[in-house]
Design a protein around this motif. Sequence first.
Motif, PDB file in Angstrom:
ATOM      1  N   ILE A 118       0.852  -1.180   0.000  1.00  0.00           N
ATOM      2  CA  ILE A 118       0.000   0.000   0.000  1.00  0.00           C
ATOM      3  C   ILE A 118       0.889   1.231   0.000  1.00  0.00           C
ATOM      4  O   ILE A 118       1.919   1.267   0.673  1.00  0.00           O
ATOM      5  CB  ILE A 118      -0.947  -0.031   1.229  1.00  0.00           C
ATOM      6  N   ASN A 119       0.493   2.231  -0.757  1.00  0.00           N
ATOM      7  CA  ASN A 119       1.324   3.431  -0.823  1.00  0.00           C
ATOM      8  C   ASN A 119       1.115   4.293   0.428  1.00  0.00           C
ATOM      9  O   ASN A 119       0.332   3.955   1.320  1.00  0.00           O
ATOM     10  CB  ASN A 119       1.048   4.207  -2.112  1.00  0.00           C
ATOM     11  N   TRP A 120       1.819   5.419   0.482  1.00  0.00           N
ATOM     12  CA  TRP A 120       1.838   6.221   1.704  1.00  0.00           C
ATOM     13  C   TRP A 120       0.457   6.736   2.094  1.00  0.00           C
ATOM     14  O   TRP A 120       0.130   6.823   3.280  1.00  0.00           O
ATOM     15  CB  TRP A 120       2.800   7.400   1.547  1.00  0.00           C
ATOM     16  N   SER A 121      -0.369   7.041   1.103  1.00  0.00           N
ATOM     17  CA  SER A 121      -1.672   7.637   1.407  1.00  0.00           C
ATOM     18  C   SER A 121      -2.785   6.607   1.547  1.00  0.00           C
ATOM     19  O   SER A 121      -3.872   6.918   2.036  1.00  0.00           O
ATOM     20  CB  SER A 121      -2.047   8.638   0.317  1.00  0.00           C
ATOM     21  N   GLY A 122      -2.498   5.399   1.062  1.00  0.00           N
ATOM     22  CA  GLY A 122      -3.514   4.362   1.137  1.00  0.00           C
ATOM     23  C   GLY A 122      -4.427   4.274  -0.066  1.00  0.00           C
ATOM     24  O   GLY A 122      -5.332   3.434  -0.091  1.00  0.00           O
ATOM     25  N   ASP A 123      -4.180   5.100  -1.088  1.00  0.00           N
ATOM     26  CA  ASP A 123      -5.095   5.078  -2.231  1.00  0.00           C
ATOM     27  C   ASP A 123      -4.611   4.173  -3.366  1.00  0.00           C
ATOM     28  O   ASP A 123      -5.283   4.055  -4.388  1.00  0.00           O
ATOM     29  CB  ASP A 123      -5.356   6.495  -2.759  1.00  0.00           C
ATOM     30  N   THR A 124      -3.468   3.547  -3.185  1.00  0.00           N
ATOM     31  CA  THR A 124      -2.959   2.587  -4.171  1.00  0.00           C
ATOM     32  C   THR A 124      -2.527   1.319  -3.451  1.00  0.00           C
ATOM     33  O   THR A 124      -1.757   1.379  -2.490  1.00  0.00           O
ATOM     34  CB  THR A 124      -1.761   3.171  -4.942  1.00  0.00           C
ATOM     35  N   THR A 125      -3.039   0.201  -3.919  1.00  0.00           N
ATOM     36  CA  THR A 125      -2.687  -1.095  -3.334  1.00  0.00           C
ATOM     37  C   THR A 125      -2.323  -2.089  -4.432  1.00  0.00           C
ATOM     38  O   THR A 125      -2.761  -1.948  -5.594  1.00  0.00           O
ATOM     39  CB  THR A 125      -3.851  -1.667  -2.504  1.00  0.00           C
ATOM     40  N   HIS A 126      -1.537  -3.060  -4.064  1.00  0.00           N
ATOM     41  CA  HIS A 126      -1.160  -4.142  -4.978  1.00  0.00           C
ATOM     42  C   HIS A 126      -1.287  -5.456  -4.219  1.00  0.00           C
ATOM     43  O   HIS A 126      -1.016  -5.515  -3.018  1.00  0.00           O
ATOM     44  CB  HIS A 126       0.286  -3.975  -5.455  1.00  0.00           C
ATOM     45  N   TYR A 127      -1.658  -6.505  -4.941  1.00  0.00           N
ATOM     46  CA  TYR A 127      -1.834  -7.805  -4.322  1.00  0.00           C
ATOM     47  C   TYR A 127      -1.204  -8.891  -5.189  1.00  0.00           C
ATOM     48  O   TYR A 127      -1.222  -8.810  -6.418  1.00  0.00           O
ATOM     49  CB  TYR A 127      -3.314  -8.130  -4.138  1.00  0.00           C
ATOM     50  N   ALA A 128      -0.728  -9.923  -4.512  1.00  0.00           N
ATOM     51  CA  ALA A 128      -0.337 -11.121  -5.238  1.00  0.00           C
ATOM     52  C   ALA A 128      -1.596 -11.782  -5.780  1.00  0.00           C
ATOM     53  O   ALA A 128      -2.665 -11.716  -5.164  1.00  0.00           O
ATOM     54  CB  ALA A 128       0.399 -12.076  -4.301  1.00  0.00           C
ATOM     55  N   ASP A 129      -1.464 -12.426  -6.922  1.00  0.00           N
ATOM     56  CA  ASP A 129      -2.632 -13.081  -7.530  1.00  0.00           C
ATOM     57  C   ASP A 129      -3.256 -14.107  -6.584  1.00  0.00           C
ATOM     58  O   ASP A 129      -4.472 -14.301  -6.584  1.00  0.00           O
ATOM     59  CB  ASP A 129      -2.230 -13.765  -8.834  1.00  0.00           C
ATOM     60  N   SER A 130      -2.418 -14.737  -5.777  1.00  0.00           N
ATOM     61  CA  SER A 130      -2.897 -15.815  -4.910  1.00  0.00           C
ATOM     62  C   SER A 130      -3.817 -15.314  -3.789  1.00  0.00           C
ATOM     63  O   SER A 130      -4.537 -16.116  -3.186  1.00  0.00           O
ATOM     64  CB  SER A 130      -1.709 -16.560  -4.302  1.00  0.00           C
ATOM     65  N   VAL A 131      -3.771 -14.013  -3.498  1.00  0.00           N
ATOM     66  CA  VAL A 131      -4.596 -13.495  -2.402  1.00  0.00           C
ATOM     67  C   VAL A 131      -5.619 -12.472  -2.869  1.00  0.00           C
ATOM     68  O   VAL A 131      -6.452 -12.023  -2.079  1.00  0.00           O
ATOM     69  CB  VAL A 131      -3.723 -12.869  -1.288  1.00  0.00           C
ATOM     70  N   LYS A 132      -5.566 -12.119  -4.137  1.00  0.00           N
ATOM     71  CA  LYS A 132      -6.473 -11.092  -4.656  1.00  0.00           C
ATOM     72  C   LYS A 132      -7.923 -11.503  -4.440  1.00  0.00           C
ATOM     73  O   LYS A 132      -8.306 -12.637  -4.727  1.00  0.00           O
ATOM     74  CB  LYS A 132      -6.171 -10.880  -6.141  1.00  0.00           C
TER      75      LYS A 132
END
Length: 122
Positions: free
Chosen positions: A51-65
């Motif tokens: 998650i970025n500093w502000s919380g408005d961008t996130t990324h996930y591994a495919d296995s947990v998306k």
Amino acid sequence: QVQLVESAGGLVQAGGSLRLSCAASGRTFRNYAMGWFRQAPGKERDFVAAINWSGDTTHYADSVKGRFTISRDNAKNTVYLQMNSLKPEDTAVYYCAQSRRAGQYDYEYDAWGQGTQVTVSS
């Protein structure tokens, strides 16, 4: 001195939920992205979410998306990992980490927590 302290993990049945938290101290929390990684026995450490500093961008591994959600509270210097629909293959030691960017590679992170065990029984 940067400190990242994860909450206790635990034992949960398959299909259950668990929320991890990670409290940060030692530098200005809102200036940093945060990530979660995990390491299963005998395997390499894998990216889970970031998650970025502000919380408005996130990324996930495919296995947990679609099952896991990362969030942060900059007022509390804390990042969370909500884990739903847990599977036995989610069993691992979970680590939180801090970085200048919300990357997916562990070398991008320069501070790490001590790790917390999550065990999912079938």
